[in-house]
Write an enzyme that holds these catalytic residues in place. Structure first.
Site, short mmCIF file in Angstrom:
data_model
loop_
_atom_site.label_atom_id
_atom_site.label_comp_id
_atom_site.label_asym_id
_atom_site.label_seq_id
_atom_site.Cartn_x
_atom_site.Cartn_y
_atom_site.Cartn_z
N ASP A 75 28.12 0.83 -13.77
CA ASP A 75 29.49 0.31 -13.69
C ASP A 75 30.44 1.13 -14.55
O ASP A 75 30.03 1.83 -15.48
CB ASP A 75 29.53 -1.16 -14.14
CG ASP A 75 29.07 -1.35 -15.58
OD1 ASP A 75 27.94 -0.96 -15.90
OD2 ASP A 75 29.87 -1.88 -16.39
N ASP A 136 31.39 7.86 -17.97
CA ASP A 136 30.84 6.67 -18.62
C ASP A 136 30.52 5.67 -17.53
O ASP A 136 31.40 4.95 -17.07
CB ASP A 136 31.86 6.11 -19.60
CG ASP A 136 31.37 4.88 -20.34
OD1 ASP A 136 30.20 4.54 -20.19
OD2 ASP A 136 32.20 4.27 -21.04
N GLU A 170 27.62 -3.32 -17.80
CA GLU A 170 27.57 -2.98 -19.22
C GLU A 170 28.95 -3.06 -19.84
O GLU A 170 29.13 -3.50 -20.97
CB GLU A 170 26.99 -1.57 -19.40
CG GLU A 170 26.62 -1.22 -20.83
CD GLU A 170 27.76 -0.63 -21.66
OE1 GLU A 170 27.61 -0.49 -22.87
OE2 GLU A 170 28.83 -0.31 -21.08
N ASP A 193 24.31 7.23 -22.79
CA ASP A 193 25.61 6.57 -22.59
C ASP A 193 26.61 7.10 -23.62
O ASP A 193 26.82 6.49 -24.65
CB ASP A 193 25.43 5.06 -22.70
CG ASP A 193 26.67 4.30 -22.27
OD1 ASP A 193 27.61 4.94 -21.77
OD2 ASP A 193 26.70 3.07 -22.43
#
Ligand code: ZN
Length: 406
Positions: A75, A136, A170, A193
């Protein structure tokens, strides 16, 4: 890896705040389904899209070696537009400001961004300026996908068994809500991440969400004398009493914590102030929490007719204490980063990760760099060369864990 990345960022996977459904947006499943199909195509085992939208898969490796988990989230943040991403690759970056054509007010200026200035000759990926890029965390997703495809095609030297997990939601703080650690079955894990080249992040904030509810007393303003208790004014007093020059996100850095009023809403009858409280040090987190409670209590002391309640919920916990008990987890990552030709750097996160939650639940999960920059911004960018180093780190990591413990 780049081909995969450019494909994944075009899929709208923006999460939504406050949705009842899980995942918060059905569109996230479009990428989850795509990744599951590609993992099957690469030849991974046990490829599964769970009922909650997580993708799990296994790349079998050396028997007896620890099982290594690799985690990224599909996401993207709701904080900036995320649909219709049109990625641009600026090849062989020559050092000039990069003007994004979809919104020429969006400029990546090397004078303001030393990380960009240091990437002469790199291929820089941006959006067209109208949306996020979505590095991201699609940089992490693409790096893991490229690494497992490479390992599947190159079984020698031996590598550990790898468990892949792609999570959802997330960005709205619910990335591990339905994450089944037993089903995942990893002995150690890493999130990919964010963060800069070579970084391994071993420390997060400890985090708490607080809510101060103030009940006043409504009255017609024309006949309110001596009767009206205005919750709007009491909320304003409370916010004004919070620390400003210290303990604020806008005045702190490094390991300094903060108390951050993030939302106020209300009316004369009642007003609610939402706050987030953060610190790397648990004892200090308690102090900040106590300060909020004291300042909230002061409202009632000054206006006894008002009613004030304070709620506090823990969000995630600094993973440092768990990671410290598993030194090999960090040592293996540092060795893998070195083998990928990069100098490893231990760093801290002024935030949290899915890994913080998983570490608290018993699976040590530090974070490894992805090569993405300016997250949650229209000026998000990533260096292809840094991303390639991250993918190579993942390949080496699977190999390091297959080697005898030293
Ligand atoms: Zn992320």
């Amino acid at each position: 890896m780049l081909e995969r990345f450019l494909r994944y960022v075009r899929v709208d996977t923006q999460a939504a705040e406050g949705a009842a459904a899980y995942p918060s947006t059905a569109a996230q499943l479009d990428l989850s389904r795509m990744l599951a199909a590609e993992l099957r195509q690469i030849g991974l085992d046990d490829v599964e899209l769970t009922g909650h939208g997580y993708v799990f898969a296994t790349l079998p490796g050396a028997p007896g070696a620890p099982v290594v988990g690799l985690i990224a989230h599909v996401d993207t943040t709701p904080e900036a537009p995320g649909a219709g991403v049109s990625p641009i690759v600026h090849e062989d970056y020559a050092g000039a400001p990069i003007v994004l054509p979809g919104d020429p007010s969006q400029v990546l200026d090397p004078d303001e961004e030393p990380e960009l200035a240091a990437r002469h000759g790199h291929d820089i990926v941006t959006s067209d300026g109208a949306t996020l890029l979505g590095a991201d965390d699609k940089a992490g997703v693409a790096e893991i996908m490229a690494a497992v495809a490479y390992l599947a095609a190159h079984p020698h030297p031996a590598h550990a068994t790898v468990r892949v997990a792609f999570t959802v939601d997330e960005e709205v703080g619910r990335g591990t809500l339905h994450f089944d650690l037993d089903a995942f079955g990893a002995d150690v894990a890493y999130t990919l991440d964010g963060s800069g080249i070579g970084e391994i992040e071993v420390e997060t904030f400890s985090a708490r969400a607080m809510k101060v509810t103030i009940r006043g007393r409504g009255a017609h303003p024309g006949s309110a004398k001596g009767r009206l208790v205005n919750a709007v004014k009491l909320a304003a007093d409370f916010v004004a009493s919070l620390p400003r020059d210290t303990l604020s996100p806008e005045t702190t850095e490094g390991r300094e914590g903060f108390i951050h009023p993030s939302r106020v809403h209300g009316s004369v009858e009642d007003a609610v102030v939402n706050l987030i409280v953060r610190d790397h040090d648990d004892a200090k987190l308690e102090q900040h929490t106590e300060l909020v409670r004291r300042l909230a209590a002061r409202i009632e002391e000054r206006e006894p007719r008002a009613r004030v309640t304070v709620e506090s919920v823990d969000s995630y916990h600094n993973m440092r204490s768990v990671i410290d008990r598993h030194p090999r987890v960090v040592a293996a990552a540092e060795e893998a980063i070195r083998r990928a030709g990069v100098e490893p750097v231990r760093s801290i996160i002024r935030g949290g990760t899915d890994g913080a939650v998983l570490s608290a639940r018993g699976l040590p999960t530090p974070n490894i760099f992805t090569g993405g920059q300016n997250y949650h911004s229209l000026r998000e960018w990533a260096s292809v060369q840094d991303m390639a180093a991250a993918a190579a780190t993942v390949v080496e990591l699977a190999r390091v864990w297959a080697e005898a413990e030293t």
